[in-house]
Structures are given as structure tokens and as C-alpha cells.
Design an enzyme around this catalytic site. Structure first.
Site, PDB file in Angstrom:
ATOM      1  N   ARG A  79      12.391  12.903  -4.263  1.00  0.00           N
ATOM      2  CA  ARG A  79      11.517  12.549  -5.601  1.00  0.00           C
ATOM      3  C   ARG A  79      10.909  14.039  -5.914  1.00  0.00           C
ATOM      4  O   ARG A  79      10.402  14.498  -5.091  1.00  0.00           O
ATOM      5  CB  ARG A  79      10.565  11.345  -5.520  1.00  0.00           C
ATOM      6  CG  ARG A  79      11.229  10.189  -5.429  1.00  0.00           C
ATOM      7  CD  ARG A  79      10.367   9.087  -5.494  1.00  0.00           C
ATOM      8  NE  ARG A  79      11.002   7.771  -5.233  1.00  0.00           N
ATOM      9  CZ  ARG A  79      10.144   6.453  -5.031  1.00  0.00           C
ATOM     10  NH1 ARG A  79       9.012   6.566  -4.984  1.00  0.00           N
ATOM     11  NH2 ARG A  79      10.932   5.474  -4.697  1.00  0.00           N
ATOM     12  N   ARG A  88       5.581   6.401   5.722  1.00  0.00           N
ATOM     13  CA  ARG A  88       4.092   5.891   5.459  1.00  0.00           C
ATOM     14  C   ARG A  88       3.742   4.857   6.533  1.00  0.00           C
ATOM     15  O   ARG A  88       2.597   4.661   6.793  1.00  0.00           O
ATOM     16  CB  ARG A  88       4.000   5.327   4.293  1.00  0.00           C
ATOM     17  CG  ARG A  88       3.940   6.424   2.779  1.00  0.00           C
ATOM     18  CD  ARG A  88       3.620   5.684   1.477  1.00  0.00           C
ATOM     19  NE  ARG A  88       3.517   6.643   0.568  1.00  0.00           N
ATOM     20  CZ  ARG A  88       2.748   6.373  -0.582  1.00  0.00           C
ATOM     21  NH1 ARG A  88       2.058   5.271  -1.048  1.00  0.00           N
ATOM     22  NH2 ARG A  88       3.037   7.333  -1.699  1.00  0.00           N
ATOM     23  N   SER A 143       6.478  -1.914  -2.338  1.00  0.00           N
ATOM     24  CA  SER A 143       6.400  -2.543  -3.742  1.00  0.00           C
ATOM     25  C   SER A 143       7.584  -3.408  -3.762  1.00  0.00           C
ATOM     26  O   SER A 143       8.863  -2.799  -3.923  1.00  0.00           O
ATOM     27  CB  SER A 143       6.629  -1.191  -4.627  1.00  0.00           C
ATOM     28  OG  SER A 143       6.199  -1.736  -6.107  1.00  0.00           O
ATOM     29  N   ARG A 172       2.845  11.802   0.015  1.00  0.00           N
ATOM     30  CA  ARG A 172       3.419  11.963  -1.062  1.00  0.00           C
ATOM     31  C   ARG A 172       4.552  13.266  -1.024  1.00  0.00           C
ATOM     32  O   ARG A 172       4.163  14.460  -1.027  1.00  0.00           O
ATOM     33  CB  ARG A 172       2.719  12.440  -2.292  1.00  0.00           C
ATOM     34  CG  ARG A 172       3.300  12.011  -3.713  1.00  0.00           C
ATOM     35  CD  ARG A 172       2.280  12.307  -4.564  1.00  0.00           C
ATOM     36  NE  ARG A 172       1.172  11.214  -4.603  1.00  0.00           N
ATOM     37  CZ  ARG A 172       1.410   9.973  -5.240  1.00  0.00           C
ATOM     38  NH1 ARG A 172       2.343   9.692  -5.723  1.00  0.00           N
ATOM     39  NH2 ARG A 172       0.391   9.321  -5.102  1.00  0.00           N
TER      40      ARG A 172
END
Length: 425
Positions: free
Chosen positions: A262, A391, A352, A277
Site C-alpha cells: 500500500r 500488527r 476489519s 503503517r
């Protein structure tokens, strides 16, 4: 992507759904484009029918010696051919405008999704476990990793720039152990089929899951016109694109451990230190393809599967339902799972889980056929992190840290760590 019939019949409801997302009303524009396109298509069908009819009459006129009539019919056919070519171009142009507009709009959220502007307006659903109390000041993961000499951001930056890391020795093994543990749990106990999919895809795959056209700046594109996947949701969901599935075989459940890429556009200044991140990271993804009446139950099941990973690792977490201002572009309802990080003294997202309804299925033309029926319907798609491996590594490091800077290995990971009980001990 949306059902045009629904928009035509429920323009106010559609605009209201967009307003909840902070979008301007679009129903009138969509209906106008759709009406114009359908009018062109209707005219084209009539013109083609007349062209076919006139073509047949030419022969009859010539057989009857009526050259003037035959010539008039040939002129008409020639004119219709020109007009049909023009209408084909009009249809294509209107179709592209309509498709571009529809592709740019986010999915309609369910009624139970809370209204809000940001993550501050998400609602807590439940918590599990109690944050550990330390008799020393807990450190953040990058402090622990750098002190152990097993996490190197400086050398990674020398090779690749910012937002990259090199893991070394026992921390590299720990990250690998986490990914293997997650895959084993999902495949042996949760009923997911393990997949190994490409890390590069074409435009159509990202269009199907909704990353394109709106979020192209968040992805990396190669010189061969491939895109590096931001998550294996893209490949797992597209696996059955442009297919008609047997409804009796649903749901399909897939999982994959992949590298993800990303650009993190728009995140300047956020989480600049550490692994929170990154431009490149690992994730174990879960994807389900269901019949329409299965998706609500499947979302709860998928979320529970992700939670179970944290329970087995004994990591405290909470589940929140995302509000309209924080929910993803293609989702209708989303649960975020946030793990407790002692070094930051707060919960941070680690998974998520979303249901997209038929939003992605319409984009990728994926349907199912109920038994004994000819008519098909669009399937529903769901995706969730089970979990973000990097994470999870962060959470293990911070929750299992000891006063001397060493890190205990969670019990369920010891079989994957060749007997190592403590990292840096």
C-alpha cells in the site's frame, strides 16, 4: 455497483443513503443517463428491425421490376447503417459515463450502521480480556525490537525508503510463526480453504473489489500495467468473477497468507515510527462468498474467527462497529477488532471484517443459481483480516514484554518456534 432498477424506483432512498456517506445526491443524474441510454438502445433496436425488413424488400422490388423502389430502399438501408453506427457510439459513450459515475460511488450502508464523521463516532460492541498491568513502564514495539537488534528500520530505509522494516532472527521467526498459526487455525477449525494467489493483478481485479477507480493512488502499479495487491481480498474475491455458482455449494470460504502493498497516500505524519503503517506487510485474509440470505450470519461468524486468533494468543481486544464516516468504500457493515497495545496505552485496529452485499459481485459479474431455478442472482461477498500479521507481532511484543526487554513467546506459538520460550532472554 448498484441495481439501476432500485435507483429508478427509489431515488430519494438512494440519495439519502449517499448523504449518510457525505456524498452529494446522484439519483437524478444516474436516472437521466440511464434513460438516455435506454432510449438510444430502443431506437437502435427499431432501426435494426427496419433495416432487416428493408433489406428483404429490396429483392422483392427488383424481382417486380421496380428499380425506383429498390433504390429508395437501398438508400434507406444505407442511411440506417450510418445511423446505427452513430447510435452504437452514443450508447457506448453514455454507458461509459454511467459506469464511471456508478463506479465512483460508495456502497449503501445498512440502517444499523451508526452515523458519524470519524473513528471517534464508532460504537463499541464488546471487549475481551483485561489490559495487562506492568510493574515497569512498557515500551513500544520498535523500542523493544531495536534494542534486541532484531528490528532494523535504518537499513530497510537505506534499501527501500521510509515505511519498510527488516526483521531478523527470532523476531523474523515469530512473524512467520504467527502467519502459520493463523492459517492452521482457519483451515483446521474454521472451515476455510487455504489459497496461494498472485501478488500482481490487472485493472479488472481491483475494479471488481472497489479499489479502482477511486483509490488508485493508494496502490502500487508496475511498468507492465499490473498492480501489487493491497490485500489478498482482491485475488480471493475475484477467484470466481464472471461465473455462475451453484447456490447449494455456498458459502465458499477462502483464506490466504500474502504480502500486501500500500502506498499509504494521505498518511503523512501518521505512525511514522515502527511497523503500524508500512508500504509492505503480511496479512492472513478471510473471504466468504455467500447466497444473499447468508451474509449477515456469515459476518458474525467471520468476526468470531478473527477474534479467536486473539483469544488463543491471550491478547485483550475490543470490537467496534464502524460509523458512516469511517466505514470502507465497498462495505455495508464493518466490525473492527482493536487489540490493546501497552506501549501506546490504547487499542489499535488489527482486523476489519466487512460484508459488501452484492456491491462487489455486480462489479465482477458473479452470480449464483438456486436449485431448480433458471433465474440467477448476485452473490454477496465478505472479507476480513484474520489477522494483520505484522500488527499481531506488535501486539505480542508489547503485551508479552518483560522488564529486561525480552519477550515471552505465547503458548500457542511455541510449537512453531522450535522450543524458544523467550526472545532475547
Amino acid at each position: 455497483m448498484f441495481d439501476l432498477k432500485f435507483i429508478r424506483e427509489n431515488p430519494e432512498a438512494f440519495d439519502k443513503a449517499l448523504a449518510r456517506r457525505g456524498e452529494e445526491a446522484k439519483a437524478e443524474e444516474i436516472i437521466a443517463l440511464d434513460s438516455s441510454r435506454r432510449a438510444v438502445q430502443t431506437e437502435a433496436q427499431a432501426a435494426q428491425a427496419r433495416r432487416n425488413e428493408a433489406s428483404k424488400l429490396i429483392g422483392k422490388a427488383k424481382a417486380q421490376g421496380s428499380e425506383a423502389e429498390a433504390q429508395a430502399l437501398m438508400d434507406e438501408v444505407s442511411g440506417l447503417k450510418t445511423r446505427l453506427s452513430e447510435m452504437e457510439e452514443e450508447d457506448r459513450t453514455l454507458g461509459e459515463k454511467l459506469n464511471t459515475l456508478l463506479m465512483s460511488l460508495p456502497n449503501m450502508v445498512y440502517d444499523d450502521v451508526p452515523d458519524g464523521d470519524s473513528e471517534d463516532d464508532n460504537t463499541e460492541v464488546r471487549t475481551w480480556g483485561k489490559p495487562a498491568r506492568f510493574d515497569f513502564d512498557p515500551k513500544e514495539h520498535f523500542e523493544l525490537g531495536e534494542a534486541l537488534g532484531m528490528m532494523d528500520f535504518e537499513r530497510a530505509a537505506k534499501m527501500s525508503g521510509s515505511r519498510f522494516v527488516v526483521l531478523k532472527d527470532q523476531l523474523a521467526r515469530l512473524e512467520r510463526a504467527l502467519g502459520q498459526f493463523m492459517l492452521d487455525l482457519h483451515t483446521t477449525e474454521h472451515g476455510y480453504t487455504e489459497m496461494l494467489t498472485p501478488a500482481m493483478v490487472r485493472d479488472t481485479a481491483l475494479l471488481g473489489t472497489g479499489q479502482l477507480p477511486k483509490f488508485g493512488e493508494d496502490a502500487f502499479k508496475t511498468t507492465t500495467d499490473h498492480w501489487l495487491i493491497p490485500t489478498s481480498e482482491v485475488t480471493l474475491t475475484n477467484f470466481h468473477s464472471d461465473e455462475i455458482l451453484d447456490e447449494e455449494e455456498l458459502p465458499y470460504r477462502f483464506t490466504a497468507h500474502s504480502q500486501c502493498f500500500r502506498a499509504e497516500a494521505g498518511s503523512a505524519g501518521r505512525d511514522t515510527r515502527g511497523m503500524i503503517r508500512q508500504h509492505q506487510f503480511e496479512k492472513v485474509e478471510m473471504v466468504s462468498i455467500t447466497a444473499p440470505d447468508q451474509s449477515d450470519e456469515e459476518l458474525e461468524r467471520m468476526t468470531a474467527c478473527a477474534e479467536e486468533v486473539l483469544k488463543r494468543l491471550h491478547l485483550p481486544y475490543r470490537v467496534v462497529k464502524l460509523c458512516t464516516g469511517d466505514i470502507g468504500f465497498g462495505a455495508r457493515r464493518t466490525y473492527d477488532i482493536e487489540v490493546w497495545l501497552p506501549g501506546q496505552d490504547k487499542y489499535r485496529e488489527i482486523s476489519s471484517c466487512s460484508t459488501c452485499g452484492d456491491f462487489q459481485a455486480r462489479r465482477m459479474k458473479m452470480r449464483c443459481r438456486p436449485k431448480g431455478e433458471k433465474k440467477t442472482q448476485f452473490v454477496h461477498t465478505l472479507n476480513g483480516s484474520g489477522l494483520a500479521v505484522g500488527r499481531t507481532l506488535i501486539a505480542v511484543m508489547e503485551n508479552y514484554q518483560q522488564a529486561n526487554g525480552s519477550i515471552r513467546v505465547p503458548e500457542v506459538l511455541k510449537p512453531y518456534m522450535r522450543g524458544i520460550d523467550v526472545i532475547g532472554g
